[in-house]
Design an enzyme around this catalytic site. Structure first.
Site, short mmCIF file in Angstrom:
data_model
loop_
_atom_site.label_atom_id
_atom_site.label_comp_id
_atom_site.label_asym_id
_atom_site.label_seq_id
_atom_site.Cartn_x
_atom_site.Cartn_y
_atom_site.Cartn_z
N ASP A 252 29.33 71.65 59.14
CA ASP A 252 30.37 72.52 59.60
C ASP A 252 31.16 72.96 58.49
OD1 ASP A 252 30.65 69.70 59.38
OD2 ASP A 252 32.27 69.30 60.95
N ASP B 179 18.45 77.47 58.15
CA ASP B 179 18.23 78.65 59.05
C ASP B 179 19.51 79.31 59.39
OD1 ASP B 179 16.51 80.74 60.36
OD2 ASP B 179 16.11 79.62 61.91
N LYS C 127 24.73 66.41 57.81
CA LYS C 127 25.70 65.97 58.65
C LYS C 127 25.51 64.24 58.72
CE LYS C 127 29.01 66.88 61.79
NZ LYS C 127 30.17 67.19 61.49
N TYR D 22 11.76 71.35 63.29
CA TYR D 22 10.72 72.35 63.09
C TYR D 22 9.38 71.97 63.41
CZ TYR D 22 14.13 76.12 62.68
OH TYR D 22 15.21 77.18 62.67
N ASP E 257 21.56 83.03 57.83
CA ASP E 257 21.93 84.16 58.76
C ASP E 257 23.55 84.40 58.46
OD1 ASP E 257 19.54 84.46 59.89
OD2 ASP E 257 20.44 84.91 61.96
P1 ATP Z 1 15.06 85.54 65.31
O1 ATP Z 1 15.60 84.53 66.13
O2 ATP Z 1 13.63 85.98 65.36
O3 ATP Z 1 15.24 85.57 63.86
P2 ATP Z 1 17.31 87.21 66.14
O4 ATP Z 1 17.21 87.29 67.83
O5 ATP Z 1 18.46 86.34 65.40
O6 ATP Z 1 15.77 87.00 65.53
P3 ATP Z 1 16.93 89.37 64.31
O7 ATP Z 1 15.80 89.91 64.71
O8 ATP Z 1 17.05 88.40 63.25
O9 ATP Z 1 17.63 88.62 65.59
O10 ATP Z 1 18.26 90.43 63.90
C1 ATP Z 1 19.48 90.22 64.54
C2 ATP Z 1 20.13 91.58 64.83
O11 ATP Z 1 20.35 92.27 63.48
C3 ATP Z 1 19.25 92.64 65.37
O12 ATP Z 1 19.56 92.54 66.66
C4 ATP Z 1 19.30 94.10 64.52
O13 ATP Z 1 20.38 94.54 65.24
C5 ATP Z 1 20.13 93.68 63.30
N1 ATP Z 1 19.01 93.70 62.19
C6 ATP Z 1 18.13 92.84 61.72
N2 ATP Z 1 17.12 93.01 60.75
C7 ATP Z 1 17.66 94.25 60.47
C8 ATP Z 1 17.21 95.44 59.68
N3 ATP Z 1 16.19 95.07 58.91
N4 ATP Z 1 17.80 96.61 59.79
C9 ATP Z 1 18.83 96.90 60.54
N5 ATP Z 1 19.33 95.88 61.49
C10 ATP Z 1 18.67 94.76 61.50
#
Ligand code: ATP
Length: 337
Positions: free
Chosen positions: A203, A227, A170, A123, A231
């Protein structure tokens, strides 16, 4: 009187910010905690309007505040949050994954936290083209690795939980860079004999987060792995809509949801504001600790308890199986506060 700066962001950012301001105003008026909010611009729209994703005025205003809240920004995230993390030396990215009631989650007994190194790894933006190839520098220092390892062990010590740190890397493939990280964590673990320590390849960790997530307490890892794993861990407990995060340094801190700008649902009044509101809970905990202010802890606990009660009673936004809009859910919170 605390000075809170607030970056309102892109995508669902402005909707989450509106919810945050409404909840903060209620806390200010009804719970007698004094602060002022300074709303600031940064992100895609700001880049389009001013030519800068993170204008100097925004940086200066953040530096003059006690703490910063940041709603998600879009494509320019690397020019906003990654820059702020490094500029303000916010070296610890704290991403809890905690079970709340009544979620359609994999399990309902999870309480873990990912402690992600926030200033190095892939990053740092050191990428370039070389002939027909592209190269990215992965920078891992002993100093930053030891600092984040210490933070992880201190976190485990303070938590009322398993007292376990899992170092994720890793090093069987990236022997030099992750070798430094793994050794730094292992060295620091010797200073904490009461905290159990294990190492896991990334992994295997990704798999175990699905297979046996209840076995994790504190995960410490490098920037990119943190990161990705956060998720995943947020999905294990019910989704990104419930996932808060903190970026913490020695003097300053910035709080933001784990998720990005979610353009697919922007402007529809359906985003779950809990991710941002639980980040505000983390902000009050940090302010309370830094200023020895018990009122901050009380307010943070109250805010989390209100969200907990609402979702327990089925009052939820669409992403977690309910029918409340962003503004509707926010009103339920302010009414209860
Ligand atoms: P980034 O790469 O910027 O982290 P990303 O493309 O991974 O973004 P996000 O914006 O993090 O996507 O969110 C992924 C999906 O999760 C979104 O498309 C949405 O549908 C859902 N999501 C994320 N945050 C929320 C929220 N606060 N409420 C409802 N749904 C959400």
């Amino acid at each position: 009187m605390y000075k809170i700066s607030l970056i309102t962001g892109d995508g669902i950012g402005p909707e989450l910010s509106e919810s945050a301001v409404s909840v903060l105003n209620t806390i200010h008026d009804k719970l007698d905690l004094k602060f002022e909010i300074n709303q600031l611009q940064a992100g895609d729209l700001t880049l389009k309007e001013t030519g800068h994703a993170l204008p100097t005025e925004t940086i200066n205003a953040i530096k003059q505040s006690d703490v910063c809240l940041k709603a998600p920004v879009g494509e320019s995230a690397a020019d906003v949050i990654v820059v702020l993390r490094r500029m303000l030396d916010l070296y610890a990215n704290i991403r809890p994954a905690k079970s709340y009631p009544n979620m359609s989650a994999l399990r309902d007994d999870i309480d873990m936290v990912i402690v992600r190194e926030n200033t190095e790894d892939l990053y740092t933006g050191k990428e370039f083209s070389l002939g027909d190839s592209a190269v990215a520098l992965r920078i891992i220092s002993e100093k930053a690795s030891k600092r984040i390892a210490k933070y992880a062990f201190e976190t485990a010590k303070q938590r009322d939980s398993m007292k376990k740190v899992t170092c994720v890397h890793k090093s069987n493939v990236m022997r030099v860079t992750d070798g430094v990280f793994a050794k730094a964590c292992s060295d620091i673990s010797k200073e904490y004999p009461d905290i159990s320590f294990e190492q896991m390849y990334v992994d295997a960790c990704a798999m175990n987060l699905i297979r046996q997530p209840h076995q994790f307490d504190v995960i410490v890892t490098t920037n990119l792995f943190g990161d990705i794993l956060s998720d995943e861990s947020s999905q294990v407990v019910g989704g990104l809509g419930m996932a808060p995060a903190a970026n913490i340094g020695d003097e300053f801190a910035l709080f933001e949801p784990v998720h990005g700008a979610a353009f697919d649902i922007a402007g529809q009044n359906i985003a779950n504001p809990s991710s941002f509101l639980l980040s505000i809970k983390m902000m009050f905990d940090w302010l309370g600790k830094k200023n020895n202010d018990t009122k901050c802890f009380e307010v943070g606990e109250k805010l989390e308890a209100v969200i907990f009660d609402l979702v327990k009673n089925g009052i939820k936004t669409k992403d977690i199986g309910g029918d409340k809009t962003t503004t509707g859910f926010t009103k339920e919170i302010t009414d209860k506060l």
